[in-house]
Write a protein that holds these residues in place. Structure first.
Motif, PDB file in Angstrom:
ATOM      1  N   GLU A   1      36.835  33.548  33.888  1.00  0.00           N
ATOM      2  CA  GLU A   1      37.967  33.741  32.981  1.00  0.00           C
ATOM      3  C   GLU A   1      38.323  32.448  32.258  1.00  0.00           C
ATOM      4  O   GLU A   1      38.591  32.452  31.054  1.00  0.00           O
ATOM      5  CB  GLU A   1      39.183  34.280  33.738  1.00  0.00           C
ATOM      6  CG  GLU A   1      39.023  35.692  34.240  1.00  0.00           C
ATOM      7  CD  GLU A   1      38.810  36.691  33.127  1.00  0.00           C
ATOM      8  OE1 GLU A   1      39.502  36.627  32.087  1.00  0.00           O
ATOM      9  OE2 GLU A   1      37.924  37.550  33.284  1.00  0.00           O
ATOM     10  N   ALA A   2      38.345  31.334  32.979  1.00  0.00           N
ATOM     11  CA  ALA A   2      38.665  30.046  32.354  1.00  0.00           C
ATOM     12  C   ALA A   2      37.586  29.657  31.344  1.00  0.00           C
ATOM     13  O   ALA A   2      37.904  29.165  30.255  1.00  0.00           O
ATOM     14  CB  ALA A   2      38.808  28.966  33.413  1.00  0.00           C
TER      15      ALA A   2
ATOM     16  N   LYS B   1      35.153  35.061  45.826  1.00  0.00           N
ATOM     17  CA  LYS B   1      35.124  36.011  44.709  1.00  0.00           C
ATOM     18  C   LYS B   1      36.207  35.679  43.694  1.00  0.00           C
ATOM     19  O   LYS B   1      35.988  35.748  42.490  1.00  0.00           O
ATOM     20  CB  LYS B   1      35.286  37.442  45.221  1.00  0.00           C
ATOM     21  CG  LYS B   1      34.082  37.936  45.977  1.00  0.00           C
ATOM     22  CD  LYS B   1      34.302  39.331  46.518  1.00  0.00           C
ATOM     23  CE  LYS B   1      33.101  39.799  47.324  1.00  0.00           C
ATOM     24  NZ  LYS B   1      33.296  41.142  47.893  1.00  0.00           N
ATOM     25  N   PHE B   2      37.381  35.307  44.192  1.00  0.00           N
ATOM     26  CA  PHE B   2      38.458  34.938  43.286  1.00  0.00           C
ATOM     27  C   PHE B   2      38.100  33.683  42.502  1.00  0.00           C
ATOM     28  O   PHE B   2      38.325  33.609  41.298  1.00  0.00           O
ATOM     29  CB  PHE B   2      39.776  34.719  44.046  1.00  0.00           C
ATOM     30  CG  PHE B   2      40.909  34.372  43.132  1.00  0.00           C
ATOM     31  CD1 PHE B   2      41.611  35.362  42.491  1.00  0.00           C
ATOM     32  CD2 PHE B   2      41.247  33.051  42.894  1.00  0.00           C
ATOM     33  CE1 PHE B   2      42.641  35.048  41.613  1.00  0.00           C
ATOM     34  CE2 PHE B   2      42.266  32.724  42.019  1.00  0.00           C
ATOM     35  CZ  PHE B   2      42.964  33.724  41.385  1.00  0.00           C
TER      36      PHE B   2
ATOM     37  N   TYR C   1      47.945  27.174  42.732  1.00  0.00           N
ATOM     38  CA  TYR C   1      47.435  27.753  41.493  1.00  0.00           C
ATOM     39  C   TYR C   1      47.173  26.684  40.440  1.00  0.00           C
ATOM     40  O   TYR C   1      46.182  26.747  39.716  1.00  0.00           O
ATOM     41  CB  TYR C   1      48.401  28.811  40.950  1.00  0.00           C
ATOM     42  CG  TYR C   1      48.495  30.023  41.843  1.00  0.00           C
ATOM     43  CD1 TYR C   1      47.366  30.784  42.137  1.00  0.00           C
ATOM     44  CD2 TYR C   1      49.696  30.398  42.409  1.00  0.00           C
ATOM     45  CE1 TYR C   1      47.449  31.885  42.969  1.00  0.00           C
ATOM     46  CE2 TYR C   1      49.781  31.507  43.235  1.00  0.00           C
ATOM     47  CZ  TYR C   1      48.649  32.243  43.503  1.00  0.00           C
ATOM     48  OH  TYR C   1      48.726  33.337  44.320  1.00  0.00           O
ATOM     49  N   CYS C   2      48.044  25.689  40.364  1.00  0.00           N
ATOM     50  CA  CYS C   2      47.824  24.583  39.426  1.00  0.00           C
ATOM     51  C   CYS C   2      46.573  23.817  39.806  1.00  0.00           C
ATOM     52  O   CYS C   2      45.769  23.452  38.947  1.00  0.00           O
ATOM     53  CB  CYS C   2      49.035  23.657  39.405  1.00  0.00           C
ATOM     54  SG  CYS C   2      50.510  24.401  38.698  1.00  0.00           S
TER      55      CYS C   2
ATOM     56  N   ILE D   1      45.130  34.310  34.216  1.00  0.00           N
ATOM     57  CA  ILE D   1      43.868  34.253  34.957  1.00  0.00           C
ATOM     58  C   ILE D   1      44.039  34.880  36.338  1.00  0.00           C
ATOM     59  O   ILE D   1      43.217  35.692  36.772  1.00  0.00           O
ATOM     60  CB  ILE D   1      43.352  32.801  35.057  1.00  0.00           C
ATOM     61  CG1 ILE D   1      42.889  32.318  33.672  1.00  0.00           C
ATOM     62  CG2 ILE D   1      42.214  32.689  36.066  1.00  0.00           C
ATOM     63  CD1 ILE D   1      42.525  30.852  33.600  1.00  0.00           C
ATOM     64  N   VAL D   2      45.105  34.526  37.030  1.00  0.00           N
ATOM     65  CA  VAL D   2      45.359  35.071  38.365  1.00  0.00           C
ATOM     66  C   VAL D   2      45.509  36.583  38.301  1.00  0.00           C
ATOM     67  O   VAL D   2      44.876  37.316  39.077  1.00  0.00           O
ATOM     68  CB  VAL D   2      46.607  34.416  39.001  1.00  0.00           C
ATOM     69  CG1 VAL D   2      47.047  35.161  40.251  1.00  0.00           C
ATOM     70  CG2 VAL D   2      46.327  32.958  39.329  1.00  0.00           C
ATOM     71  N   ASN D   3      46.322  37.084  37.379  1.00  0.00           N
ATOM     72  CA  ASN D   3      46.547  38.527  37.278  1.00  0.00           C
ATOM     73  C   ASN D   3      45.270  39.277  36.912  1.00  0.00           C
ATOM     74  O   ASN D   3      44.983  40.338  37.471  1.00  0.00           O
ATOM     75  CB  ASN D   3      47.652  38.829  36.269  1.00  0.00           C
ATOM     76  CG  ASN D   3      49.017  38.416  36.775  1.00  0.00           C
ATOM     77  OD1 ASN D   3      49.254  38.367  37.976  1.00  0.00           O
ATOM     78  ND2 ASN D   3      49.914  38.101  35.865  1.00  0.00           N
TER      79      ASN D   3
END
Length: 98
Positions: free
Chosen positions: A43-44, A35-36, A4-5, A65-67
């Motif tokens: 989002e970023a 897609k993710f 994730y980082c 962002i992940v959620n």
């Protein structure tokens, strides 16, 4: 955690590039990972434009962002992504008037 980082770092790095369309605009047959990635980039970028990308620590921002993207993808998979906000608004408004 490291993934994730790395993903968030990649999002920020790619946000600086001029040719983001190929990463953001994914087709119907795109993989879940593609897609993710597209969602995370959007989002970023939104957070960067709003000045909130670096307002919190990286873990908090990454989790947001992940959620957000996981929720969007789940709603899309259920077929109610474009209707979700409208449905929620209608429910709230109907309860408010009672």
């Amino acid at each position: 955690m490291k993934k994730y980082c790395l993903l968030l770092g990649m999002v920020v790095a790619l946000s600086c590039c001029a040719e983001l369309d190929k990463y953001i605009n994914v087709g119907e047959n795109a993989t879940a990972q593609e897609k993710f990635r597209a969602c995370a980039l959007v989002e970023a970028q939104t957070k960067l434009k709003n000045g909130t990308l670096f307002a919190q620590d990286m873990t908090t921002t990454k989790n947001e962002i992940v959620n957000t993207c996981l929720k969007k993808m789940a709603l899309q998979a259920a077929g109610i992504d474009s209707e979700a906000e409208s449905i929620a608004s209608n429910i709230i408004n109907s309860l408010r008037t009672k």
